[in-house]
Design an enzyme around this catalytic site. Structure first.
Site, mmCIF file in Angstrom:
data_model
loop_
_atom_site.group_PDB
_atom_site.id
_atom_site.type_symbol
_atom_site.label_atom_id
_atom_site.label_comp_id
_atom_site.label_asym_id
_atom_site.label_seq_id
_atom_site.Cartn_x
_atom_site.Cartn_y
_atom_site.Cartn_z
ATOM 1 N N ASP A 160 0.824 -1.212 0.000
ATOM 2 C CA ASP A 160 0.000 0.000 0.000
ATOM 3 C C ASP A 160 0.859 1.264 0.000
ATOM 4 O O ASP A 160 2.038 1.233 0.348
ATOM 5 C CB ASP A 160 -0.890 -0.027 1.255
ATOM 6 C CG ASP A 160 -2.139 0.830 1.117
ATOM 7 O OD1 ASP A 160 -2.259 1.578 0.132
ATOM 8 O OD2 ASP A 160 -3.006 0.739 2.008
ATOM 9 N N GLU A 216 -13.893 1.763 1.114
ATOM 10 C CA GLU A 216 -13.179 2.302 2.273
ATOM 11 C C GLU A 216 -13.529 3.772 2.504
ATOM 12 O O GLU A 216 -13.503 4.258 3.632
ATOM 13 C CB GLU A 216 -11.669 2.143 2.090
ATOM 14 C CG GLU A 216 -11.064 2.997 0.987
ATOM 15 C CD GLU A 216 -9.548 2.831 0.889
ATOM 16 O OE1 GLU A 216 -9.057 1.758 1.262
ATOM 17 O OE2 GLU A 216 -8.885 3.775 0.430
#
Length: 662
Positions: free
Chosen positions: A414, A469
């Site tokens: 990420d 998210e």
């Protein structure tokens, strides 16, 4: 003198015009035609069955030695070829892909070339070079020109900073604006894919493929004319560690070029997908076709599947006799849940390694990874670890080997948040290193896919999407159902999406609120269920917490059962920004999903692809009160009608999902 000067200018223009030469190529179905004109510069135009797709558009590439590939080009050879083959496509939305196209390859004096490829559903071109030594690319230029000021579905970078230099650092997740080309904000970069609405209901989706050893492409409109131009992030020159939890490398200064690369190579494909009907975009294979072939000889160990995910639900389990959080007891609870439902993986997202250390060998005392791996193995559940970019990159070989030896199945990497040449090289190094140690990798915090998942099939998913998210913090003015019925026609053209759906708390439009620790989705429960069919995602998250799923046994069983890779895909119906319906086949079963925006909608689906025979359908539809309580749904098991016509009624923000079996 003035008359003489005018005569000379006329003669010079005539010579230039006479020096130009045009070359044509058609798609196999003869609907698409590209015309390439070579003279003072190189331009191409593209039409589809009489409809202009692109007006004459110049393309070139400038090298650091001052040469411009495309200026005053001299053609030494033109070759045409017709190709008709199939490509095996494991871990995809179909098991094989038709690869049928006509190709025109130019060789120019100066050891460079151009390749144009025409499929029935689009065109692609790329530069090639055959130079002895390494080359430095200062820039790749183009002007994608239109004769009309068409409307677009355009995603800006999610950086509001003033300069392109500052905007290059972004997470590549942003909703779309629906505006004409000339009204787009010229001070902001736009990410790919980007969609242009053409005349007659046709669409053009612009993206790229086979992006290796080169930066990704942004688009921008710098003039008041309907034109788009590419912009590339220059190569990083000075960096410092920082950003999110000290896990990023922040570029403080860049070089005066975009790539330093091999002198003999093929450059990325510039891709232009053309559709007559919106639903064609929802089942497009262009990027996968154009990617480099698989470099992993044995990929039998790659296992797509679903993941019980911790971060979105904030580890907020309940009804247990231990303190929930980032600890082994909590993760054993997730593993137990996954095992009960045949969910293949549990992820340990951010928090398992020591914060701010950017060192994946430092694990917090509350976590024993080997114990969790062993416990998961006893339950037939694999463990995947989240990793920040810099922590993963700084000692990649050691980290990957260490956790592979331990039995971990893969990494979710990420916060790259760039797509300059250095980051693209990282993606390939990460894929190759993980492949050697039989580890899957999910690239989060990164640009759209460009086919790396074909070249390294252990790259099992990509983010580059404004996924669920964002419901942890998005303002109540944000429109997620609209986005959900837009991305199947734009972002998903590029490839799979780590969207992370599965919310069991669902809200109608006026009831949604961002709650970080107990987040909800916008739209109905059936909207969430249908996304597991609609969205391509070989490694697919169940974002809510096991405690909530255990209270919703019917829905949990249904989504846990849905495959993540497919034998066949059939785009049934859809209109960008309004609704979409897709059917997918795996093994003995078909799955069908449909989504709508905030408009209630009834559509009729044609299931004639089933062929003869008797079928049953286990379906989930919006309940009669789903417009008031978004979690309201109805499960039914009914026979598939003999005429194969099924009417689907969806509430505002609704959905519909079904499993079809004999």
């Amino acid at each position: 003198m003035k008359l003489k000067a005018l005569i000379m200018l006329f003669l010079m223009g005539s010579v230039s015009l006479m020096a130009q030469k045009s070359y044509q190529l058609q798609s196999p179905d003869k609907k698409l035609q590209v015309v390439v004109t070579v003279g003072d510069d190189i331009r191409f135009s593209l039409t589809h069955d009489g409809t202009e797709v692109l007006a004459a558009s110049p393309i070139s590439m400038t090298l650091q030695d001052g040469s411009v590939l495309g200026a005053n080009s001299k053609v030494s050879k033109v070759l045409k070829a017709a190709v008709d083959k199939t490509i095996p496509s494991p871990f995809y939305k179909k098991t094989e892909i038709e690869d049928t196209y006509n190709e025109m390859t130019f060789a120019f004096r100066g050891n460079y070339g151009l390749v144009f490829r025409l499929y029935n559903d689009g065109m692609a071109y790329r530069f090639t070079t055959k130079m002895k030594n390494d080359i430095i690319v200062v820039n790749e230029e183009a002007g994608y020109n239109f004769s009309s000021d068409h409307k677009t579905f355009a995603p800006y970078v999610n950086s509001q900073k003033a300069t392109f230099e500052e905007q290059f650092m972004n997470s590549f997740e942003q909703p779309y604006v629906h505006e004409p080309i000339t009204k787009l904000d010229s001070k902001r970069l736009m990410i790919l894919p980007l969609l242009v609405e053409l005349d007659g209901g046709k669409k053009l989706c612009i993206t790229e493929a086979d992006l290796e050893d080169y930066p990704g492409m942004f688009l921008n409109n710098l003039t008041d004319k309907p034109a788009l131009k590419p912009v590339f992030a220059p190569y990083p020159k000075v960096k410092k560690q920082g950003g999110h939890n000290n896990l990023q490398m922040l570029v403080e200064e860049r070089e005066g070029y975009i790539a330093k690369t091999k002198g003999t190579r093929a450059f990325p494909w510039r891709v232009f997908v053309v559709s007559e009907d919106d639903k064609q975009l929802a089942d497009c294979d262009m990027v996968y076709r154009l990617a480099s072939p698989c470099r992993v000889q044995d990929f039998s160990w790659i296992k797509p599947g679903k993941v019980a995910w911790d971060w979105w639900n904030d580890w907020n389990i309940y009804g247990v006799d231990f303190r929930a959080g980032i600890n082994n007891e909590t993760y054993k609870y997730y593993i137990d849940f996954a095992s009960e439902h045949g969910i293949e993986y549990v992820i340990l997202d951010e928090g398992w390694s020591v914060n701010l250390a950017a060192d994946l060998m430092q694990v917090i005392p509350e976590i024993n990874i080997q114990e969790l791996v062993n416990y998961g193995k006893s339950k037939n559940v694999g463990i995947i670890l989240w990793a920040g970019y810099h922590a993963f990159d700084r000692d990649m070989e050691k980290v990957v080997k260490h956790y592979s030896d331990m039995g971990v199945k893969g990494f979710k990497v990420d916060f790259m948040d760039r797509d300059d040449q250095e980051i693209i090289d990282f993606l390939y190094r990460g894929a190759e290193t993980c492949a050697r140690y039989k580890m899957m990798v999910d690239y989060h915090g990164i640009c759209k896919p460009t086919g790396l998942q074909r070249t390294y099939p252990n790259v099992i998913n990509y983010e580059g999407v404004h996924g669920l998210e964002n419901m942890k913090w998005a303002a109540n003015t944000y429109d997620m159902p609209l986005y959900d019925v837009t991305i199947p026609f734009v972002r998903m053209v590029a490839g799979p999406m780590d969207y992370t759906q599965g919310a069991m708390r669902n809200a109608i439009r006026k009831n949604y609120a961002p709650i970080n620790t107990e987040p909800m989705s916008q739209g109905t429960r059936c909207h969430q269920l249908a996304t597991y069919v609609i969205f391509e995602s070989p490694l697919n998250m169940l974002c809510d917490n096991p405690s909530n799923y255990r209270r919703e046994a019917e829905c949990t069983e249904f989504i846990a059962d849905i495959p993540t890779v497919w034998d066949k895909t059939v785009a049934l119906d859809g209109k960008i920004g309004e609704y979409v319906a897709i059917a997918r086949h795996h093994g003995d079963n078909w799955y069908v999903g449909a989504l709508t925006n905030w408009d209630a909608r009834e559509v009729e689906l044609d299931l004639s692809f089933l062929g003869d025979g008797n079928y049953k359908m286990e379906l989930f539809r919006d309940g009669i009160n789903a417009d008031r309580a978004a979690r309201d749904y109805k499960k039914e098991i009914i026979p598939v009608p003999a005429d194969r016509k099924v009417k689907v009624k969806m509430a505002p923000g609704g959905g519909w999902a079904a499993k079809i079996y004999r």
